[in-house]
Design a protein around this motif. Structure first.
Motif, PDB file in Angstrom:
ATOM      1  N   THR A 434       0.857  -1.183   0.000  1.00 15.93           N
ATOM      2  CA  THR A 434       0.000   0.000   0.000  1.00 15.93           C
ATOM      3  C   THR A 434       0.892   1.230   0.000  1.00 15.93           C
ATOM      4  O   THR A 434       1.863   1.298   0.767  1.00 15.93           O
ATOM      5  CB  THR A 434      -0.922   0.024   1.220  1.00 15.93           C
ATOM      6  OG1 THR A 434      -1.796  -1.114   1.165  1.00 15.93           O
ATOM      7  CG2 THR A 434      -1.752   1.302   1.265  1.00 15.93           C
ATOM      8  N   LEU A 435       0.566   2.203  -0.883  1.00 19.09           N
ATOM      9  CA  LEU A 435       1.348   3.430  -1.009  1.00 19.09           C
ATOM     10  C   LEU A 435       0.573   4.614  -0.472  1.00 19.09           C
ATOM     11  O   LEU A 435      -0.645   4.712  -0.655  1.00 19.09           O
ATOM     12  CB  LEU A 435       1.701   3.715  -2.477  1.00 19.09           C
ATOM     13  CG  LEU A 435       2.868   2.970  -3.145  1.00 19.09           C
ATOM     14  CD1 LEU A 435       4.172   3.212  -2.394  1.00 19.09           C
ATOM     15  CD2 LEU A 435       2.571   1.491  -3.233  1.00 19.09           C
ATOM     16  N   ILE A 436       1.290   5.512   0.202  1.00 21.04           N
ATOM     17  CA  ILE A 436       0.716   6.794   0.616  1.00 21.04           C
ATOM     18  C   ILE A 436       1.547   7.913  -0.004  1.00 21.04           C
ATOM     19  O   ILE A 436       2.779   7.892   0.078  1.00 21.04           O
ATOM     20  CB  ILE A 436       0.741   6.969   2.150  1.00 21.04           C
ATOM     21  CG1 ILE A 436      -0.259   6.052   2.836  1.00 21.04           C
ATOM     22  CG2 ILE A 436       0.415   8.419   2.523  1.00 21.04           C
ATOM     23  CD1 ILE A 436      -0.333   6.264   4.334  1.00 21.04           C
ATOM     24  N   PHE A 437       0.857   8.861  -0.611  1.00 20.54           N
ATOM     25  CA  PHE A 437       1.497  10.101  -1.031  1.00 20.54           C
ATOM     26  C   PHE A 437       0.855  11.233  -0.246  1.00 20.54           C
ATOM     27  O   PHE A 437      -0.378  11.296  -0.116  1.00 20.54           O
ATOM     28  CB  PHE A 437       1.326  10.328  -2.533  1.00 20.54           C
ATOM     29  CG  PHE A 437       2.331   9.589  -3.369  1.00 20.54           C
ATOM     30  CD1 PHE A 437       3.453  10.253  -3.857  1.00 20.54           C
ATOM     31  CD2 PHE A 437       2.166   8.243  -3.645  1.00 20.54           C
ATOM     32  CE1 PHE A 437       4.379   9.585  -4.631  1.00 20.54           C
ATOM     33  CE2 PHE A 437       3.089   7.572  -4.412  1.00 20.54           C
ATOM     34  CZ  PHE A 437       4.205   8.231  -4.913  1.00 20.54           C
ATOM     35  N   PHE A 480      11.287  12.037   0.632  1.00 15.92           N
ATOM     36  CA  PHE A 480      10.653  13.350   0.691  1.00 15.92           C
ATOM     37  C   PHE A 480      10.693  13.939  -0.713  1.00 15.92           C
ATOM     38  O   PHE A 480      11.737  13.929  -1.375  1.00 15.92           O
ATOM     39  CB  PHE A 480      11.383  14.281   1.659  1.00 15.92           C
ATOM     40  CG  PHE A 480      11.325  13.844   3.103  1.00 15.92           C
ATOM     41  CD1 PHE A 480      10.103  13.726   3.745  1.00 15.92           C
ATOM     42  CD2 PHE A 480      12.479  13.563   3.812  1.00 15.92           C
ATOM     43  CE1 PHE A 480      10.040  13.325   5.072  1.00 15.92           C
ATOM     44  CE2 PHE A 480      12.427  13.158   5.127  1.00 15.92           C
ATOM     45  CZ  PHE A 480      11.198  13.032   5.770  1.00 15.92           C
ATOM     46  N   ILE A 481       9.542  14.428  -1.165  1.00 17.78           N
ATOM     47  CA  ILE A 481       9.467  15.010  -2.508  1.00 17.78           C
ATOM     48  C   ILE A 481       9.079  16.474  -2.353  1.00 17.78           C
ATOM     49  O   ILE A 481       7.889  16.824  -2.309  1.00 17.78           O
ATOM     50  CB  ILE A 481       8.426  14.277  -3.378  1.00 17.78           C
ATOM     51  CG1 ILE A 481       8.649  12.771  -3.309  1.00 17.78           C
ATOM     52  CG2 ILE A 481       8.481  14.770  -4.820  1.00 17.78           C
ATOM     53  CD1 ILE A 481       7.531  11.943  -3.923  1.00 17.78           C
ATOM     54  N   GLY A 482      10.099  17.317  -2.195  1.00 17.37           N
ATOM     55  CA  GLY A 482       9.806  18.727  -1.944  1.00 17.37           C
ATOM     56  C   GLY A 482       9.055  18.876  -0.639  1.00 17.37           C
ATOM     57  O   GLY A 482       9.582  18.575   0.431  1.00 17.37           O
ATOM     58  N   ASP A 483       7.781  19.362  -0.731  1.00 14.00           N
ATOM     59  CA  ASP A 483       6.959  19.487   0.468  1.00 14.00           C
ATOM     60  C   ASP A 483       6.001  18.311   0.600  1.00 14.00           C
ATOM     61  O   ASP A 483       4.986  18.395   1.294  1.00 14.00           O
ATOM     62  CB  ASP A 483       6.180  20.807   0.457  1.00 14.00           C
ATOM     63  CG  ASP A 483       5.260  20.922  -0.759  1.00 14.00           C
ATOM     64  OD1 ASP A 483       5.383  20.069  -1.665  1.00 14.00           O
ATOM     65  OD2 ASP A 483       4.442  21.848  -0.804  1.00 14.00           O
ATOM     66  N   GLY A 484       6.358  17.180  -0.061  1.00 14.07           N
ATOM     67  CA  GLY A 484       5.527  15.984   0.016  1.00 14.07           C
ATOM     68  C   GLY A 484       6.321  14.796   0.518  1.00 14.07           C
ATOM     69  O   GLY A 484       7.536  14.832   0.688  1.00 14.07           O
ATOM     70  N   VAL A 485       5.578  13.703   0.764  1.00 10.52           N
ATOM     71  CA  VAL A 485       6.173  12.485   1.300  1.00 10.52           C
ATOM     72  C   VAL A 485       5.607  11.293   0.563  1.00 10.52           C
ATOM     73  O   VAL A 485       4.411  11.253   0.241  1.00 10.52           O
ATOM     74  CB  VAL A 485       5.863  12.347   2.810  1.00 10.52           C
ATOM     75  CG1 VAL A 485       6.392  11.028   3.349  1.00 10.52           C
ATOM     76  CG2 VAL A 485       6.430  13.516   3.588  1.00 10.52           C
ATOM     77  N   MET A 486       6.498  10.302   0.288  1.00 16.92           N
ATOM     78  CA  MET A 486       6.055   9.017  -0.265  1.00 16.92           C
ATOM     79  C   MET A 486       6.413   7.939   0.753  1.00 16.92           C
ATOM     80  O   MET A 486       7.534   7.884   1.238  1.00 16.92           O
ATOM     81  CB  MET A 486       6.750   8.727  -1.595  1.00 16.92           C
ATOM     82  CG  MET A 486       6.471   7.331  -2.132  1.00 16.92           C
ATOM     83  SD  MET A 486       7.398   6.987  -3.653  1.00 16.92           S
ATOM     84  CE  MET A 486       7.057   5.248  -3.888  1.00 16.92           C
ATOM     85  N   ALA A 487       5.450   7.090   1.066  1.00 15.64           N
ATOM     86  CA  ALA A 487       5.692   6.002   2.022  1.00 15.64           C
ATOM     87  C   ALA A 487       5.004   4.748   1.532  1.00 15.64           C
ATOM     88  O   ALA A 487       4.041   4.815   0.756  1.00 15.64           O
ATOM     89  CB  ALA A 487       5.175   6.380   3.401  1.00 15.64           C
ATOM     90  N   MET A 488       5.543   3.585   1.979  1.00 18.15           N
ATOM     91  CA  MET A 488       4.928   2.317   1.599  1.00 18.15           C
ATOM     92  C   MET A 488       4.718   1.456   2.847  1.00 18.15           C
ATOM     93  O   MET A 488       5.454   1.574   3.833  1.00 18.15           O
ATOM     94  CB  MET A 488       5.795   1.583   0.571  1.00 18.15           C
ATOM     95  CG  MET A 488       7.130   1.075   1.087  1.00 18.15           C
ATOM     96  SD  MET A 488       8.093   0.263  -0.214  1.00 18.15           S
ATOM     97  CE  MET A 488       8.945   1.660  -0.925  1.00 18.15           C
ATOM     98  N   PHE A 489       3.736   0.593   2.765  1.00 14.67           N
ATOM     99  CA  PHE A 489       3.411  -0.332   3.846  1.00 14.67           C
ATOM    100  C   PHE A 489       3.369  -1.741   3.262  1.00 14.67           C
ATOM    101  O   PHE A 489       2.775  -1.951   2.213  1.00 14.67           O
ATOM    102  CB  PHE A 489       2.069   0.025   4.495  1.00 14.67           C
ATOM    103  CG  PHE A 489       2.089   1.342   5.228  1.00 14.67           C
ATOM    104  CD1 PHE A 489       2.177   1.373   6.617  1.00 14.67           C
ATOM    105  CD2 PHE A 489       2.025   2.554   4.533  1.00 14.67           C
ATOM    106  CE1 PHE A 489       2.204   2.577   7.290  1.00 14.67           C
ATOM    107  CE2 PHE A 489       2.055   3.764   5.212  1.00 14.67           C
ATOM    108  CZ  PHE A 489       2.151   3.786   6.588  1.00 14.67           C
ATOM    109  N   GLY A 490       4.010  -2.673   3.966  1.00 15.54           N
ATOM    110  CA  GLY A 490       4.076  -4.045   3.463  1.00 15.54           C
ATOM    111  C   GLY A 490       5.414  -4.381   2.828  1.00 15.54           C
ATOM    112  O   GLY A 490       5.595  -5.487   2.310  1.00 15.54           O
TER     113      GLY A 490
END
Length: 616
Positions: A434-437, A480-490
């Motif tokens: 599962t991905l969160i942006f 970290f993508i500028g003022d964003g975040v990418m994360a993954m679960f699993g």
């Protein structure tokens, strides 16, 4: 390898070498004499019968039970020795040594005169001197006598016909070496019993003597290897008489048999030693070649043959021994720091065996006992240190990597990944994740109103909120993508409920962001919110990039792209999830459908849902 680490390794290695050198030089025999001595003894006992062939010129006339029964209890009248010497001289003995202390005058002066006359008549007769030492000398290596028992003055013995009969034992109680000469009260050296008797059959240019200028003991022009107590190693050509048969020891004659002989005995040119051969007379010592004690007269006989054959097994000089320890230590320091694991183990075994072979060669070819335990002690100690050092370095590196990795995934994920023992490899594998942006809405207007330092501070606070929420629910911070975040679960550790954990993390972010927003409004008069997109499904997860330069642990694929598109469509404070995620968490959270939306990269609209929060 870092210079600092090298210096540390060299310092520890040299410290071990110095310690081993100290153990080697602390006493005459070294601190590990109880190991070194028996190892040398094993070699000496391994000699063949041909190598141990006793010299048939050496004869022992024993004071045994048979003689005591016939002549009477000890001590005997001096006339007995006078008669015995006459018999031996008539048989052609080249040298006669009496190993019986005659320090006190006889009760009958006629007895002493009888023996004195015989000794004066034959210059090849040696009487014993017993040197008594205090239990402890003031300094190591000193040989200051407490009392010297010379032959009684009534025997009027010539100084040249006296020699000491002292036998020194090592710390383990075994007699391995015999002092070839010992100083008297005035510092003048008294030759050993064996030296005085051997000199009577050695040629003029072969005699044993002490060089007064150098203090060395010589046999002819050859230096006799002695230690600081003037001891030379005794080579044993026979085992104790109790163990030997008639063919393997020196020829034995009983005193009473010699006295009762009616004709000359076959002793022409022989060195004849007369001494105790019964345990009750307490003149016996443990030796390295047998568990059975050897009589003192037998030890003197073996030493005489050692001198006659000039067969000296010597100890390596202390400087050479120290050099051997240092060479072994330096070699071990270099190799064990350079090689680890199995390679280091094979090197350790190799060095251990090779030095053992060199030790054997020095003994068999060079008649030299090199230190064995002390260089190998240094080798073992440095090897153990290298194992401990490498382990500590690996632990340090592990902690460093754990600390770095711990900035990307939660501690529980780090621990589980390390415990699994799985290697991190270049390339990826297909996983269900599962991905969160996450993106900060309103960040650009805020950055225009605040100072750069304030912008960085606010951004860090928002990113901190995101990171803590991700880690709290066992997620992996991808980037970290500028003022964003990418994360993954699993991934990298698989969890069956990764969609649930991702949604819970998103709700946590939204909750904490609301608190942070109020703080910003109070401080700067402006607030910002998160927009979040979540999608579940297959993606390729692994290390992507340049193997030699830089790797990123990340996920790629359509699942990732859709998650990013959902985030870009999310309004401030909104959590959007895909149909795939919704299907897995619909019964766990308060979720509403917002219909279908057209996203970039998809031909058809996709169903989208908004997570409002936890079920009440």
């Amino acid at each position: 390898m870092g210079k600092k680490k090298w210096l540390k390794t060299v310092a520890v290695g040299l410290l071990i070498a110095i310690l081993s050198t100290y153990f080697y030089t602390v006493t005459v025999s070294g601190l590990f004499y109880f190991v070194e001595g028996p190892l040398q003894d094993t070699l000496r006992k391994a000699k063949s019968e041909d190598e141990r062939q006793p010299d048939d010129r050496i004869k022992i006339v024993k004071i045994d039970e048979k003689s005591l029964a016939a002549i009477g209890k000890f001590p005997w009248d001096r006339k007995v020795y006078a008669q015995l010497i006459e018999k031996l001289e008539q048989s052609g003995a080249a040298a006669i040594g009496i190993d019986v202390v005659l320090a006190e005058p006889s009760k009958d002066p006629a007895d002493d005169k009888a023996l004195a006359d015989v000794v004066a008549k034959y210059s090849n007769v040696i009487l014993p001197i017993q040197i008594n030492y205090p239990s402890k000398q003031q300094q190591a290596g000193e040989l200051i006598p407490e009392r010297i028992d010379y032959p009684a003055s009534t025997l009027t013995t010539n100084k040249g016909q006296m020699a000491h009969i002292n036998v020194f034992v090592d710390k383990d109680g075994k007699a391995r070496k015999l002092p070839v000469g010992l100083p008297d009260e005035k510092g003048q050296y008294i030759p050993a019993f064996s030296v005085a008797l051997a000199n009577m059959v050695l040629g003029k240019d072969e005699k044993v003597r002490r060089d007064e200028a150098t203090g060395k003991w010589l046999r002819g022009s050859e230096t006799i290897p002695t230690n600081d107590r003037n001891q030379a190693t005794t080579e044993f050509f026979t085992t104790p008489r109790q163990e030997a048969d008639a063919s393997t020891g020196y020829e034995l004659l009983s005193v009473i048999d010699v006295l009762n002989s009616s004709k000359p005995l076959p002793l022409e040119g022989s060195i004849v030693l007369v001494g105790p051969f019964v345990t009750a007379m307490q003149d016996e010592y443990p030796t390295p070649i047998s568990s059975v004690k050897m009589f003192g007269i037998e030890i003197h006989a073996n030493m005489i043959q050692t001198l006659l054959e000039s067969k000296f097994y010597k100890d390596m000089s202390k400087p050479a021994g120290v050099a051997a320890i240092l060479v072994m230590a330096l070699l071990a320091i270099y190799l064990f720091e350079r090689y680890k694991g199995k390679a280091a183990l094979f090197i350790f075994i190799g060095l251990f065996v090779v030095y053992g072979i060199i030790w054997l060669l020095l003994y068999t070819v060079g008649s030299t006992f090199a230190p064995l335990v002390y260089p190998q002690f240094a080798l073992v100690a440095i090897y153990v240190w290298s194992i401990v050092s490498h382990y500590l370095d690996e632990r340090k590196e592990r902690n460093r990597v754990t600390g770095i990795f711990g900035r990307f995934v939660s501690k529980s994920v780090v621990d589980e990944l390390l415990q699994s023992g799985e290697d991190v490899k270049l390339g990826g594998s297909r996983k269900d994740i599962t991905l969160i942006f996450v993106d900060i809405r309103g960040f650009t207007p805020m950055s225009e109103r605040l100072e750069p330092e304030q912008v960085i501070q606010v951004l860090n606070e928002y990113l901190d909120v995101c990171t803590k929420a991700i880690f709290k629910f066992n997620g992996t911070l991808d980037k970290f993508i500028g003022d964003g975040v990418m994360a993954m679960f699993g991934a990298p550790i698989e969890f069956d409920n990764h969609p649930e954990m991702a949604v819970r993390a998103a709700i946590e972010m939204k909750s904490q962001a609301n608190i942070l927003e109020q703080k910003l409004i109070d401080t700067y008069g402006i607030g910002v919110k998160f927009g979040l997109g979540i999608n579940s499904g297959p993606a390729v997860v692994g290390n992507i990039g340049s193997e030699g330069l830089r790797l990123d642990y990340t996920a790629i694929g359509d699942t990732v792209n859709l998650s990013a598109r959902l985030e870009s469509n999310a309004k401030p404070g909104q959590i959007l999830i895909s149909e795939q995620t919704y299907a897995r968490v619909k019964d766990l959270f308060n979720i509403v459908s917002i219909g279908e939306i057209k996203v970039k990269g998809k031909e058809k609209p996709v169903a989208v849902y908004e997570v409002l929060g936890h079920l009440s």
